[in-house]
Design an enzyme around this catalytic site. Sequence first.
Site, PDB file in Angstrom:
ATOM      1  N   HIS A  17      17.295 -31.694  32.621  1.00 26.44           N
ATOM      2  CA  HIS A  17      17.171 -31.755  31.156  1.00 26.44           C
ATOM      3  C   HIS A  17      17.942 -30.666  30.433  1.00 26.44           C
ATOM      4  O   HIS A  17      17.710 -30.460  29.248  1.00 26.44           O
ATOM      5  CB  HIS A  17      15.701 -31.629  30.733  1.00 26.44           C
ATOM      6  CG  HIS A  17      14.824 -32.748  31.165  1.00 26.44           C
ATOM      7  ND1 HIS A  17      14.563 -33.843  30.380  1.00 26.44           N
ATOM      8  CD2 HIS A  17      14.150 -32.962  32.323  1.00 26.44           C
ATOM      9  CE1 HIS A  17      13.741 -34.666  31.019  1.00 26.44           C
ATOM     10  NE2 HIS A  17      13.481 -34.152  32.214  1.00 26.44           N
ATOM     11  N   LYS A  39      12.262 -29.434  15.072  1.00 28.06           N
ATOM     12  CA  LYS A  39      12.455 -29.285  16.521  1.00 28.06           C
ATOM     13  C   LYS A  39      12.166 -27.833  16.857  1.00 28.06           C
ATOM     14  O   LYS A  39      12.002 -27.008  15.952  1.00 28.06           O
ATOM     15  CB  LYS A  39      13.888 -29.649  16.919  1.00 28.06           C
ATOM     16  CG  LYS A  39      14.972 -28.958  16.077  1.00 28.06           C
ATOM     17  CD  LYS A  39      16.377 -29.380  16.460  1.00 28.06           C
ATOM     18  CE  LYS A  39      16.786 -30.714  15.917  1.00 28.06           C
ATOM     19  NZ  LYS A  39      17.176 -31.678  16.916  1.00 28.06           N
ATOM     20  N   ARG A  40      12.076 -27.497  18.147  1.00 28.26           N
ATOM     21  CA  ARG A  40      11.931 -26.088  18.498  1.00 28.26           C
ATOM     22  C   ARG A  40      13.053 -25.288  17.850  1.00 28.26           C
ATOM     23  O   ARG A  40      14.168 -25.796  17.667  1.00 28.26           O
ATOM     24  CB  ARG A  40      11.983 -25.909  20.026  1.00 28.26           C
ATOM     25  CG  ARG A  40      10.734 -26.382  20.748  1.00 28.26           C
ATOM     26  CD  ARG A  40       9.490 -25.603  20.343  1.00 28.26           C
ATOM     27  NE  ARG A  40       9.492 -24.272  20.908  1.00 28.26           N
ATOM     28  CZ  ARG A  40       8.687 -23.873  21.904  1.00 28.26           C
ATOM     29  NH1 ARG A  40       7.822 -24.729  22.434  1.00 28.26           N
ATOM     30  NH2 ARG A  40       8.745 -22.659  22.365  1.00 28.26           N
ATOM     31  N   LYS A  93      20.339 -25.007  18.676  1.00 29.56           N
ATOM     32  CA  LYS A  93      20.011 -26.116  17.777  1.00 29.56           C
ATOM     33  C   LYS A  93      20.484 -25.823  16.346  1.00 29.56           C
ATOM     34  O   LYS A  93      20.528 -26.713  15.506  1.00 29.56           O
ATOM     35  CB  LYS A  93      18.514 -26.400  17.812  1.00 29.56           C
ATOM     36  CG  LYS A  93      18.025 -26.873  19.191  1.00 29.56           C
ATOM     37  CD  LYS A  93      16.523 -27.114  19.198  1.00 29.56           C
ATOM     38  CE  LYS A  93      15.955 -27.380  20.581  1.00 29.56           C
ATOM     39  NZ  LYS A  93      16.149 -28.776  21.017  1.00 29.56           N
ATOM     40  N   THR A 133      15.487 -36.186  21.318  1.00 29.44           N
ATOM     41  CA  THR A 133      14.723 -37.426  21.147  1.00 29.44           C
ATOM     42  C   THR A 133      14.231 -37.519  19.704  1.00 29.44           C
ATOM     43  O   THR A 133      13.969 -38.617  19.209  1.00 29.44           O
ATOM     44  CB  THR A 133      13.523 -37.482  22.108  1.00 29.44           C
ATOM     45  OG1 THR A 133      12.883 -36.200  22.120  1.00 29.44           O
ATOM     46  CG2 THR A 133      13.968 -37.819  23.516  1.00 29.44           C
ATOM     47  N   LYS A 162      13.766 -40.661  16.858  1.00 31.62           N
ATOM     48  CA  LYS A 162      12.572 -40.917  16.033  1.00 31.62           C
ATOM     49  C   LYS A 162      12.959 -41.026  14.563  1.00 31.62           C
ATOM     50  O   LYS A 162      12.437 -41.879  13.830  1.00 31.62           O
ATOM     51  CB  LYS A 162      11.532 -39.812  16.253  1.00 31.62           C
ATOM     52  CG  LYS A 162      10.985 -39.804  17.689  1.00 31.62           C
ATOM     53  CD  LYS A 162      10.262 -38.513  18.056  1.00 31.62           C
ATOM     54  CE  LYS A 162      10.146 -38.391  19.576  1.00 31.62           C
ATOM     55  NZ  LYS A 162       9.768 -37.033  20.028  1.00 31.62           N
TER      56      LYS A 162
HETATM   57  C1  F58 Z   1      14.649 -31.024  26.476  1.00 33.23           C
HETATM   58  N1  F58 Z   1      14.264 -29.898  27.292  1.00 33.23           N
HETATM   59  C2  F58 Z   1      16.126 -31.007  26.103  1.00 33.23           C
HETATM   60  N2  F58 Z   1      12.778 -28.266  27.914  1.00 33.23           N
HETATM   61  O1  F58 Z   1      16.439 -29.784  25.469  1.00 33.23           O
HETATM   62  C3  F58 Z   1      16.376 -32.175  25.155  1.00 33.23           C
HETATM   63  O2  F58 Z   1      17.733 -32.241  24.836  1.00 33.23           O
HETATM   64  C4  F58 Z   1      15.940 -33.472  25.817  1.00 33.23           C
HETATM   65  O3  F58 Z   1      15.994 -34.526  24.899  1.00 33.23           O
HETATM   66  C5  F58 Z   1      14.521 -33.349  26.319  1.00 33.23           C
HETATM   67  O4  F58 Z   1      14.369 -32.226  27.164  1.00 33.23           O
HETATM   68  C6  F58 Z   1      14.077 -34.572  27.086  1.00 33.23           C
HETATM   69  O5  F58 Z   1      15.015 -34.891  28.061  1.00 33.23           O
HETATM   70  C7  F58 Z   1      13.081 -29.301  27.075  1.00 33.23           C
HETATM   71  O6  F58 Z   1      12.314 -29.694  26.219  1.00 33.23           O
HETATM   72  C8  F58 Z   1      11.670 -27.512  27.855  1.00 33.23           C
HETATM   73  O7  F58 Z   1      10.877 -27.561  26.948  1.00 33.23           O
HETATM   74  C9  F58 Z   1      11.457 -26.570  29.006  1.00 33.23           C
HETATM   75  C10 F58 Z   1       9.994 -26.536  29.373  1.00 33.23           C
HETATM   76  C11 F58 Z   1       9.713 -25.553  30.480  1.00 33.23           C
HETATM   77  C12 F58 Z   1      10.237 -24.186  30.183  1.00 33.23           C
HETATM   78  C13 F58 Z   1      11.704 -24.237  29.815  1.00 33.23           C
HETATM   79  C14 F58 Z   1      11.983 -25.218  28.676  1.00 33.23           C
END
Ligand code: F58
Length: 871
Positions: free
Chosen positions: A407, A598-599, A604, A706, A710
Amino acid sequence: MGHLHHPGGASGWGRPGEGLPGRGRLPAEGGRLGAEAGGRRGGGGSSRDDVRTGLSAGALKRAFQDNLFYSLGRFVDVATPNDRYLALALTVRDRLLERWVRTAESYYRRRARTVCYLSAEYLLGPHLGNNLVTLGIWNEARRAMEELGLDLDALLEREEEPGLGNGGLGRLAACFMDSLATLAIPAIGYGIRYEFGIFDQAIRDGWQVEVTDKWLQFGNPWETPRPEIALEVKLGGRTEPGRDEAGRYRVRWVPDRVVRGIAYDTPIPGFRVGNANLLRLWKAEAAESFDFQAFNVGDYYGAVEEKVASETISKVLYPNDEPRAGRRLRLQQQYFFVSCALQDMVRIHLQSARDLTGFHSKYAVQLNDTHPSVAVAELMRLLVDEHGLDWEPAWGITRQTFAYTNHTLLPEALETWPVALFGAVLPRHLEIVYEINRRFLDDVRRVCPGDEERARRLSLIDERGERSVRMAHLACVGSHAINGVAALHTELLKRDVLRDFHELWPEKFFNVTNGVTPRRFMALINPGLTRLLTEAIGEGWVRDLDELRRLEPLAEDAAFRAEWRRVKGQNKEALAREIERRAGVKVDPASLFDVQVKRIHEYKRQHLNVLHVVSLYRRLKRDPGLDLVPRTVLFAGKAAPGYLLAKLIIKLIHSVAEVVNVDPEVRGRLRVAFLPDYNVKNCRRIFPGADLSEQISTAGKEASGTGNMKFALNGALTIGTLDGANVEIREAVGPENFFLFGLTADEVQSRLAAGYRPRGHYEADAELRGVLDALVSGELSRGDGELFRPLVEGLLDHDPFLVLADYRAYVDCQTEVDRAWRDTEGWTRASILNVARMGRFSSDRAIREYCRDIWHVEPLPVAIEPARPPS
Ligand code: F58
């Protein structure tokens, strides 16, 4: 308006004309989702009214009273709001249990090949509303509550969301669980039952403050604890080599701790099918035997300490910024849930098989990023050490079992564990990793003799600096399939991050572009649009999102466009009320709602958005007669607690808002607001109310995104870079319906390689200079010129995400947006076409691709039989 009445439309969900204009309810009008299911079941006669299973308003009402009395020990007059919420939740849960039990029975009987989704995060969002939609009893529930003098919306509002994830990755897992059930795929989601999920965000004086998320404090009616499903997980200690009776080499792991994992099960029902899958989350407890040992030698407090230490493992979700050090607990969490999951699979498999040689035929196990990738070593340990298989066959089973989803493209986000730490927590697994690596590198050397550099790059152990285990490499070597989450992301994985693996095994690589569930992110949160769509094209789109395509001709229909605007207008009014209530900012629903949620992260580029806002503000100040469309710029998102720059960006947004929103010179033309505590629950007003979706990450950094989906599915147009799934969204909706700007991923790479000098942009662009100077002048920070200096200097001296390089293109593209917005009909047409052409971004499509290309599993539909009241 005849076209609004699709044949059968009136007998579908919406009763045309019954809309609730502007009242912003949840899908009151869409309440007959699943009516078919209910109807068939209703065919059973009296079952419609059964107190445990009946779906009529009367049955729900009686069940509610029953639950209030017998499960909660209350009667209506003294019940608290939480009691009422719980009574309704238990009522709905009863209805799920029937499907759930029947599904389990059916999967078991038919020995179904099962998908096991391993994810450290599930960002589920509230269950109640979603389950009402899924069961098709929205209207019935509302009526039942009304008859009791209660308001369904108020009850829905009570639910604490299970925020067991950080962001996109966790939410994707939740969308996938929804789609797996809806597509009738036998599946189990395995994860951790964190006692504290993602922190709640409060804002004080413009700064983010983290508040503990106590989601369990008033009880969780959706889960069923299974104390009898308790598995032991070893930690630490040492290994002892030896030989078994047959003289074969065997290793025994002597741990210094054992914890116990207890299963907590939550049903995940599919939409309009009888299937309800299982989400099994593990809670850590002390292993009883250890308690007793300590107790016997009189060390009562030692035993209690042991218990507390064990329970710590599932205590809290890690926000995604934890420093490298002190992550022992995180590794323990990962191993804990992975070991429980695999032991559980083994246990279930051995109920019907003699041995584990067919394990990979029974299970397709997906690793959601590298967090569960220690599973590769754990399955080897279970097969070899605990079940006596030889290495070779065990390795064959292991590789055919796992598949890995990546991811991220950010190199700093690729997970590694210091070898010393890994060995201290998992001594046996370290040996296994070494053995996997030895054999793997032997193969590499056979294929590429003499290429030691390649072997070093591919190794599971990073030998540069402090030696560490590369979890992505372990996942790649131990899996038969590796996938990225958007086309561009997969290409970049193959070209850069996982290049050597791609060269070795090109056939293992797949792309599966992410998707989102239309049940939650359309039907549940956007009842107005749901009703309009359903009247126009029938209700099939909720299960088959490609059906949205049939809207296309309606984009040319002026009456339909007017209806479309009416719905969007109501959603904007609801969002405006929410902004006022939660951010204290009054905004004009007629203005362009420009939204980035978003975060908060530098890649971003929320700060790029802020630079645009300040640019507009300065233009308006300089030229009060300037013809700009009124705009409301909305932000929401959490910053990781230790990510100081992200927190400073939140402060910056608030500081800019504070100046802009009170300035009489820009009144009615520009507004800025930050909605605190963005989560699944309160996104429900945001997507339906947005006009413009900000997807402005540096190209090559956002794996997919994602939120972009939405927004577009709710009729917002996107301003975005060629990053992640934006690329495919733009292709799908048509380039003329998408505002594109910025460097491409290749251009970003070559800019950086050529020695990027951000200050050059500052020097060459007077408007940019004015904006950055303003940030350090104190005029946006109550006279404090130092506050935003770290941010501005970071941009001028480093700017790793090329904010300044993309500034001009972005601001000019926003001018295009401004121009396009003035053409109301054209904008509406583009909005309709966006929705019409977004069908492929359903998580159903993504899951179908996983099933076909990676898991090789088939649907196993479970009939919705007439309910059988227990005899
Ligand atoms: C996200 N990753 C990607 N990671 O940034 C986003 O582009 C993608 O759409 C999404 O995954 C789904 O594929 C993401 O959200 C985290 O939150 C990790 C969680 C564990 C710690 C490090 C960050």
